[in-house]
Design a protein around this motif. Structure first.
Motif, short mmCIF file in Angstrom:
data_model
loop_
_atom_site.label_atom_id
_atom_site.label_comp_id
_atom_site.label_asym_id
_atom_site.label_seq_id
_atom_site.Cartn_x
_atom_site.Cartn_y
_atom_site.Cartn_z
N ASP A 98 0.81 -1.21 0.00
CA ASP A 98 0.00 0.00 0.00
C ASP A 98 0.85 1.27 0.00
OD1 ASP A 98 -2.14 -1.72 0.13
OD2 ASP A 98 -2.41 -1.51 2.30
N LEU A 99 1.97 1.23 0.69
CA LEU A 99 2.77 2.44 0.85
C LEU A 99 3.78 2.64 -0.28
CD1 LEU A 99 3.29 4.80 2.82
CD2 LEU A 99 5.01 3.38 3.95
N LEU A 100 4.38 1.54 -0.76
CA LEU A 100 5.49 1.66 -1.72
C LEU A 100 5.21 0.95 -3.04
CD1 LEU A 100 8.49 1.03 0.71
CD2 LEU A 100 7.60 3.23 -0.07
N GLY A 101 4.09 0.27 -3.16
CA GLY A 101 3.79 -0.44 -4.39
C GLY A 101 4.60 -1.69 -4.59
N VAL A 102 5.06 -2.30 -3.52
CA VAL A 102 5.86 -3.51 -3.61
C VAL A 102 4.96 -4.68 -4.02
CG1 VAL A 102 7.20 -5.20 -2.28
CG2 VAL A 102 7.55 -2.74 -1.93
N THR A 103 5.41 -5.45 -4.99
CA THR A 103 4.67 -6.63 -5.43
C THR A 103 5.51 -7.88 -5.15
OG1 THR A 103 5.60 -6.39 -7.65
CG2 THR A 103 3.44 -5.41 -7.23
N PRO A 104 4.86 -8.99 -4.81
CA PRO A 104 5.61 -10.21 -4.47
C PRO A 104 6.41 -10.72 -5.66
CG PRO A 104 3.31 -10.37 -3.77
CD PRO A 104 3.41 -9.16 -4.64
N ARG A 105 7.44 -11.50 -5.38
CA ARG A 105 8.25 -12.12 -6.43
C ARG A 105 7.39 -13.10 -7.22
NH1 ARG A 105 13.80 -12.29 -5.91
NH2 ARG A 105 13.77 -14.33 -6.89
N GLU A 106 7.57 -13.11 -8.53
CA GLU A 106 6.80 -14.01 -9.38
C GLU A 106 7.57 -15.29 -9.70
OE1 GLU A 106 5.65 -11.92 -12.86
OE2 GLU A 106 4.33 -10.52 -11.80
N THR A 107 8.86 -15.29 -9.49
CA THR A 107 9.68 -16.47 -9.78
C THR A 107 10.29 -17.02 -8.51
OG1 THR A 107 11.61 -15.07 -10.22
CG2 THR A 107 10.21 -15.66 -12.10
N ALA A 108 10.47 -18.31 -8.50
CA ALA A 108 11.10 -18.95 -7.34
C ALA A 108 12.57 -18.56 -7.28
CB ALA A 108 10.96 -20.47 -7.45
N PRO A 109 13.13 -18.39 -6.08
CA PRO A 109 14.54 -18.02 -5.98
C PRO A 109 15.44 -19.13 -6.51
CG PRO A 109 13.64 -18.59 -3.82
CD PRO A 109 12.48 -18.52 -4.77
#
Length: 530
Positions: free
Chosen positions: A27-38
């Protein structure tokens, strides 16, 4: 135990972010989760070692056992780069371009000298490797060919302790917790506790001019060093034979902060102090960063000085980095700033300093918060790098930088760096949170330690490189030093050259040419090419 290859510290200590924090980042920074596995360590495409059979035989002879010349892929990966956020992002993406040809494990000074001779004969660059905690590119040399990592972990002994003079001689590969344990058996402490404490080594502290969290009471590491031994391709340099001397320039200061560019530090003699009988830490609240900084200046200049003294700005206090355990808990953080003051020593001394420092802090507008904030800080004092890794796992970008200046320049430096970071990252489409604290104080000035959190964007390393360059420019323009305690490495090298000036850099190059004629030691680190 080795550090996590793609993150910080002990894998068992790594914990994911709570859902509340992930939501806040979104909500604050627009961070989206990783889409690929590490990437896993098994997934990495590690090139075969370029070490020639002749060089391997010579290195084995120098070390006495082929088991101490390691060329397997995992060992080499674990000695690749350091622990800055760009370092971790690169290795997590599978970048193995900075993998050493071999990892060497010498048992002592003579073997280090022998290895250096072999490297000179075979044209191998060499990087001294202690705890691997560098965050400024200090373990990423610009070698023109193959290079080896010299891991000093076998050099981990307490060589001598003089209780009358209160000195101890420690081998360079000794990790800080083990050093404290060995000294404690004799009733002493070094008193050096940087955030890297759990993993960093004595040699690394000396090579980077490390500064610990208790520097207000114990001093920086370079204040503690009485003598040291340096192995170079041209032989051994021993510096320091008395606590102080007027016998010419102090060669200790030439070696301290040299970051492996002049030689390999193999042992260090340091001053030690009795283990404190009492340790008390407490929190203070100030209405603003400006008022809190004025209070810290009063104590730094006029005393009594606490052992630990630090101040978080309004943003760091609100987010909760002054109390990492409260992040995401919903706990209400007070408006204004939080300071931590800690006192160590005898019961009498601690009580005196605490009472009189409290009077100064109150007179400067401070409100006591009791011991609970201090206890929480002590409990979480080494946890920030784990939090950084959890942020990376969640798709956020998190990194730090630091500087220092005189008290009169501190407000301008604080504003200039904060604005440079905010403006550059916002223009890149990843508006950040920029937090700061004062972590080290002196009679004449203090350090500023910035933490930056943002979305990673399309190219997090490129975004950060632009922001870091802007911050470096702001630091020099505002009269700060390019590094207070992280060192120079490759990240700060060009700005260090401007800070030191052409004549200063030429003088250091002359030293390097005498000690390392072939330029094999940590090439590209600390000094720019001729």
């Amino acid at each position: 135990m080795d550090m996590l290859w793609n993150g910080w510290g002990d894998p068992a200590e790594a914990t994911p972010l709570p859902d509340t924090v992930i939501g806040l980042l979104r909500d604050l920074l627009g961070v989206t989760p990783r889409e690929t596995a590490p990437v896993t360590i098994e997934d990495l495409a590690v090139p075969d070692s370029p070490l020639t059979p002749e060089a391997r035989r010579a290195l084995t002879a120098a070390l006495g056992d082929e088991a101490h010349v390691r060329t397997d892929a995992e060992t080499r990966v674990r000695h690749t780069r350091g622990k800055s956020t760009p370092d971790l992002l690169r290795i997590r993406e599978g970048d193995t371009t900075a993998v050493p040809a071999a990892v060497l494990l010498p048992p002592g000074h003579d073997e280090v000298l022998a290895v250096l001779r072999v490297c000179a004969e075979h044209g191998l660059a060499l990087v001294p490797f202690g705890g691997g905690t560098s965050v400024v590119g200090g373990l990423a040399p610009e070698a023109r060919g193959a290079f080896v990592a010299l891991d000093l972990r076998r050099m981990d002994g307490l060589l001598d302790l003089d209780p009358v003079s209160r000195t101890a001689t420690l081998q360079a590969g000794l990790r800080a917790p083990r050093a404290e344990a060995l000294l404690a058996e004799h009733g002493f402490t070094l008193g050096h506790f940087p955030q890297s404490y759990e993993w960093a080594t004595i040699g690394g502290f000396a090579a980077t001019r490390s500064s610990g969290q208790a520097s207000a009471g114990y001093g920086r590491f370079d204040d503690m060093v009485l003598s040291l031994t340096l192995a170079t391709p041209e032989g051994t340099l021993d510096t320091g034979r008395a606590p102080r001397s007027a016998a010419g320039p102090d060669l200790r200061q030439l070696v301290l902060g040299s970051e492996g560019a002049f030689g390999v530090i193999t042992s260090v003699t340091v001053r030690i102090r009795p283990v404190p009988r009492t340790s008390v830490y407490e929190g203070w609240h100030f209405p603003s960063f400006e008022e809190g900084a004025a209070a810290l200046r009063r104590l730094a200049q006029d005393g009594p000085r606490p052992t630990v003294l630090r101040l978080s700005d309004e943003t760091e206090t609100f987010i909760g980095l002054a109390n990492p355990e409260a992040i995401g808990s919903g706990a209400q953080q007070p408006a204004g700033c939080t300071a931590v003051a800690g006192y160590e020593g005898t019961d009498e001394d601690t009580g005196y300093r605490r009472e009189h420092a409290a009077a100064v802090l109150r007179a400067c507008g401070g409100t006591p918060l009791g011991e609970e904030p201090g206890r929480r800080w002590v409990h979480g004092r080494y946890s920030a790098p784990y939090l950084r890794d959890a942020l990376l796992d969640a798709g956020a970008f998190a990194e730090t930088l630091e500087t220092a200046t005189f008290w009169s320049r501190l407000p301008g430096l604080y504003a200039a760096v904060r604005d440079a970071l905010t403006d550059t990252l916002t223009a890149a489409g990843t508006p950040p949170l920029v937090m700061c604290h004062i972590s080290h104080v002196y009679e004449n000035g203090a350090s500023l330690y910035f933490t930056v959190v943002s979305a990673q964007g399309e190219d997090a390393v490129a975004h950060w490189t632009r922001a870091k360059h802007a911050a470096n420019e702001a630091i020099l323009t505002a009269g700060g030093t390019i590094s207070h305690h992280h060192g120079v490495g490759t990240d700060h090298r060009d700005w260090y050259a401007r800070e030191a000036g052409p004549l200063g850099i030429d003088a250091l190059r002359a030293v390097k040419r005498r000690l390392d004629p072939a330029g094999l030691l940590n090439p590209g680190v600390l000094l720019p090419d001729d």
